[in-house]
Write an enzyme that holds these catalytic residues in place. Structure first.
Site, PDB file in Angstrom:
ATOM      1  N   LYS A  79       0.848  -1.198   0.000  1.00 12.31           N
ATOM      2  CA  LYS A  79       0.000   0.000   0.000  1.00 12.31           C
ATOM      3  C   LYS A  79       0.880   1.243   0.000  1.00 12.31           C
ATOM      4  CE  LYS A  79      -3.994   1.984   2.491  1.00 12.31           C
ATOM      5  NZ  LYS A  79      -4.916   1.798   3.641  1.00 12.31           N
ATOM      6  N   SER A 154      -9.833   1.800   2.655  1.00 13.57           N
ATOM      7  CA  SER A 154      -8.920   2.558   1.812  1.00 13.57           C
ATOM      8  C   SER A 154      -7.882   1.688   1.109  1.00 13.57           C
ATOM      9  CB  SER A 154      -8.200   3.611   2.644  1.00 13.57           C
ATOM     10  OG  SER A 154      -7.353   2.998   3.615  1.00 13.57           O
ATOM     11  N   SER A 178     -10.050  -0.475   6.826  1.00 15.07           N
ATOM     12  CA  SER A 178      -9.426  -0.271   5.523  1.00 15.07           C
ATOM     13  C   SER A 178      -8.725  -1.485   4.926  1.00 15.07           C
ATOM     14  CB  SER A 178      -8.422   0.884   5.595  1.00 15.07           C
ATOM     15  OG  SER A 178      -9.117   2.108   5.552  1.00 15.07           O
TER      16      SER A 178
END
Lengths: 487, 477
Positions: A79, A154, A178
């Protein structure tokens, strides 16, 4: 070769150990998959083909030299809010569009020590604020199960690239769901570890008291393998916990016989879709069939977690994101005549609307005269929620709940309505407020074939029990992703 | 001090840099004077993703400072974020302590005009220092982050002081205590001791406080005294003219000796303090506190009491001698070697302090040689002028002062007849001065005294000369 990207982390590791595959072949296979599929999925912000191949060759050499780390040579997606030395880390924000960290996050040091090649940096909601990855400043990631749908957020990029077979595993971060919600939307497995289990050093902070890094994988066992590699105390993170941790795969295969699994009345109330509800309740029956005891309990303050979460996370974010001021790194406005204008214009131009909304919210909540009414009250609510969890886990091993009230929605469907978007976090945020671990894994699909996720929550530092139960379910019903494949 | 029927009320906030080897939240060195931005890392530069980890030594040092100033030490305290934007603050928040400081409710005693006075210490908390902005004509404003994350303690006094002298006495005492505990070198010139002065005025007899102003970063005792005196008069004059004092921060200009407004309360930041989620609370165990208590050395007041009791030194002089631990050690070493420790104390205060630069305790004369000067002076073998000359000479090059006196014949002339002869000669040769004396000009006696001393090569016993001169002049009246 085309089968390489269908394999699990475990299978890839075994194949390399047996000399059937090299890391270079595996990494090249994934890079090819990225080349073929990522135009549709948009899961990556940055693809690092050359670096990945060089790391893969180094891993192959290490293996020839006798190195045997469990993840040696298995490539990964990271990420884009986890700092990677010498490799752009943008947090999907214009504010950090050109930011190259001078250091590696602790999880990156650990993966690197195991010989994990990095395929690239995965898309996300800007600074991890959002539930659909539509808040990225760069691109909209599409759900590989249905390209018109959001992948969740997210960590939407991390979940999407695993679901699209563009990475065997990915790291995400989870502040209020997330990792778990995109895992559920994309039909993969995601773990939000206990707060303090994985070092946050090098994770660009959103809400420091809630953030945790965790793995996204195709199977439960893979997930445990990756957590084995990234967990543990770190002297650079004062909130990481200094205790021994077990082999997280150790309970896998031992079944759920005798386990007590709780269903919370509050998790199946208004707002949940019928298909999600029945799918999760079906999962409960599966566990029951496997020998677990299902109990129904009440957690009175569960619904207070959402407002508490938005106050605490926004308050911390308003302070954490203050350092992005255009002075030392990242985006700087070209339009300023003094230091105040430099701050104001750099931040006004560099941050997107959702980030600004949270900064405003958090700044307000901490302001003199409002602190007691908002921040302090939210902290009090946090204490109550932790106490209620503690009480439940005195008599139960696991709480079973939906991950999200609905399946993946259409791109654009909720992006104009932040409150509705926030409500989608209702089942995931209590876990972060309580600091407990939670495993998100697919438990079925709706009429359109979109995956539905459930989460298994456990006691602090008891991730092993969650993996054990998750693996038992997967063994019974099959791993969603392996059954269906990408797209 | 009063002015137009008003008194001043002063409270001080003192920042002291702790001399730990490494910074408060990372392992960068704290040493002063390095090339800009060489003592930095991603943590103290506030880079995204970095986290602070508290240096345990900082807590120890702060607790020691608290113990030495009679504070209650918190068993549970925490660190908070103070949020504001400034280019020298890389994270845009300073990690400090808000509502649960490490130390509270302390005090220290000062010697003031009216005797010993106790000044309350509200609290001592730990925090990180900010960087430094350097204004350059060519490049504009530059940022040096070497100081970012250097550990500080902020010591907040009660508003207990009523004059510049008291404020300076408090600071000197505080500095002495901190120096004794060894947790800081307290060098004002290098900024390791910095002081903000809060000052308000009120009519004598009034018990409520007036509106205060704050004067920031005054870097010498002299400037602090000057700033206080100026600001006191400014406020009184303003109140007398019917003006309202505005709560504001003021800057002291050391060239003009005046203070001027920097920013008012209305522009003040809302710092939005909240507990730093990156840092767990600070828990002090009883065992740890006992261990640290055991490391607190004999403090200035204790040593001062010894000097008063053992040597008959005045409380005020005792305060002076104990201001720096090195000076106190020096005095005690010399006191053991002389029959006149009180004389030694006076010589250190009058002669050594005259020669020592600010913040220094580096005396080039051995304590043994100073003790010999004290002995000779105390025994009447040399006079005060000779003692002063000897100190000046030994300051340049240390030597045995007794030998110098012997070799160069600097011994005091105590022979009454010899001195009487000189007095007679001087009176005879200075009719003008004698005439002046007759007219009542007392200055004339001093002139004659100087003449006599000059003719003895500066070696005459001044008391004896005075006695003879007075007697002779009385005859002429």
């Amino acid at each position: 070769m085309s089968e390489i990207t269908k394999l699990t982390v475990r299978e890839l590791a075994r194949a390399m150990e047996a000399g059937q595959l090299t890391s270079e072949e595996i990494t090249a296979g994934y890079l090819k998959s990225i080349e073929q599929n990522d135009e549709k999925v948009n899961g990556y912000i940055t693809v690092t083909a050359d670096m990945a191949l060089a790391a893969a060759r180094a891993a192959d050499k290490a293996r020839r030299d006798g190195e045997k780390a469990p993840l040696l040579g298995v490539p990964a997606a990271i990420k884009d809010n986890i700092c990677t030395k010498g490799l752009k880390t943008t947090c999907a924000s214009k504010m950090l569009w050109n930011f190259v960290p001078p250091y590696d996050a602790t999880v990156m040091e650990k993966l690197s020590a195991q010989g994990v090649p990095v395929l690239g940096k995965a898309n996300m909601d800007e600074f991890a604020m959002g539930s659909s990855t539509e808040n990225s400043a760069f691109k909209i990631t599409r759900n590989p199960r249905n390209l018109d749908r959001v992948p969740g957020g997210s960590s939407g990029g991390s979940a999407a690239v695993v679901a699209a077979d563009e990475a065997p595993f990915a790291l995400g971060s989870d502040t209020g769901g997330s990792i778990r919600q995109p895992a559920a939307f994309c039909g993969v497995v995601g773990m939000k570890p206990t707060y303090g289990r994985v070092s946050r050093y090098g994770l660009v902070a959103f809400a420091s008291s809630l953030d945790q890094i965790g793995p996204l994988t195709k199977t439960v066992e893979d997930n445990a393998l990756v957590l084995n590699a990234i967990a543990g105390y770190d002297s650079h993170d004062a909130t990481s916990v200094n205790n021994e941790y077990p082999d997280f795969t150790s309970g896998i295969g031992k079944g759920v016989k005798g386990m007590k699994i709780a269903l919370l009345k509050q998790s199946f109330g208004d707002g949940i879709s019928g298909e999600v509800k029945s799918s999760v309740l079906n999962a409960a029956r599966v566990f029951e069939g496997l020998g677990a005891e299902i109990v129904e309990l009440s957690m009175p303050s569960l619904e207070k977690a959402l407002p508490a979460y938005y106050v605490i996370s926004s308050a911390e974010a308003s302070s954490n994101l203050a350092r992005f001021d255009g002075v030392r790194y990242g985006y700087r406005s070209e339009n300023y005549s003094d230091i105040t204008e430099l701050y104001e214009n750099s931040r006004s131009e560099g941050f997107g609307p959702e980030v600004k909304r949270r900064i405003m919210l958090g700044t307000f909540a901490l302001s003199s005269g409002y602190y007691d009414a908002y921040y302090k009250k939210a902290l009090q609510m946090r204490t109550i929620i932790m106490e209620e969890y503690r009480h439940i886990f005195e008599s139960c091993d696991i709480i079973l709940s939906p991950v999200a009230p609905t399946v993946a929605y259409k791109i654009g469907e909720k992006s104009q309505n932040p409150l509705e978007m926030y409500l989608g976090d209702i089942y995931t945020v209590p876990v972060n407020i309580g600091g407990i671990p939670s495993l998100s894994l697919p438990c079925g699909s709706d009429a359109d074939g979109l995956p539905i996720g459930m989460q298994l929550m456990g006691r602090h530092f008891d991730e092993a029990t969650l993996y054990r139960a998750g693996a038992a379910f997967e063994a019974e019903k099959g791993a969603y992703h392996l059954e269906r494949g990408a797209f | 001090m009063t002015y137009k029927g008003y008194e001043m009320v002063i409270g001080l906030e003192t920042h002291v840099e702790l001399k730990t080897d490494t910074k408060i939240f990372c392992s960068c060195p704290t040493s002063f004077g390095a090339e800009p931005n060489t003592h930095v890392c991603p943590v103290c530069m506030g880079y995204p993703g970095t986290l602070p980890v508290l240096n345990g030594k900082v807590v120890e040092y702060a607790v020691k400072a608290g113990m030495a100033t009679n504070c209650t030490i918190a068993r549970y305290s925490k660190e908070d974020r103070k949020n504001y934007f400034y280019p020298d603050l890389p994270k845009a928040y300073q990690i400090s302590q808000y509502d649960l400081p490490l130390c509270e409710h302390g005090w220290l005693d000062i010697e003031s005009e009216t005797g010993t006075k106790r000044i309350g210490i509200t609290r001592i908390h730990i925090e990180e220092d900010a960087g430094k902005l350097v204004h350059d004509d060519e490049y504009g404003t530059l940022i040096d982050c070497n100081r970012c994350g250097v550990p500080l303690i902020e010591i907040v006094s009660e508003p207990d002081m009523r004059s510049a002298e008291e404020a300076v006495a408090y600071l000197r005492k505080l500095r002495a205590i901190i120096l004794y505990t060894g947790v800081s070198d307290c060098k004002m010139q290098e900024g390791s001791l910095r002081c903000d002065v809060n000052l308000s005025v009120r009519k004598i007899g009034e018990t409520r406080f007036g509106t205060r102003t704050e004067m920031k970063n005054l870097n010498s005792f002299q400037f602090i005294a000057k700033a206080i005196e100026y600001e006191f008069k400014r406020q009184v004059d303003a109140v007398e003219k019917g003006e309202t004092i505005i709560q504001e921060t003021r800057r002291f200009d050391s060239v003009t000796g005046k203070t001027s407004a920097m920013r008012s309360k209305e522009d003040a930041n809302d710092y939005r303090y909240f507990p730093d989620p990156d840092l767990p609370p600070i828990i002090m165990s009883e065992a740890e506190l006992a261990r640290l208590q055991g490391q607190i050395p004999a403090l200035p007041d204790q040593r001062k009491r010894e000097y008063v009791e053992k040597y008959g030194i005045s409380s005020y002089n005792g305060e002076m001698l104990t201001g720096q631990v090195e000076i106190a050690d020096y005095f005690e070493a010399g006191a053991k070697l002389t029959k006149h420790p009180k004389v030694l104390g006076n010589l250190i205060i009058s002669e050594i302090f005259r020669l020592l630069p600010q913040d220094s305790a580096d005396i080039p004369i051995s304590a043994a040689n100073m003790a010999k000067i004290a002995d000779m002076y105390g025994e009447g073998l040399i006079n005060s002028g000779t003692a002063k000359k000897l100190v000046n000479r030994l300051w340049e090059q240390d030597a045995d002062p007794a030998e110098i006196v012997e070799r160069e014949g600097l011994g005091q002339i105590n022979d009454r007849e010899k001195l009487a002869a000189v007095v007679a000669e001087v009176i005879a040769k200075n009719p003008k001065s004698v005439e002046d004396f007759r007219k009542g000009k007392l200055q004339a006696v001093k002139a004659l005294m100087g003449q006599v001393m000059g003719r003895t090569g500066g070696r005459g016993n001044p008391a004896l000369i005075q006695e003879i001169l007075d007697a002779e002049l009385a005859k002429l009246r």
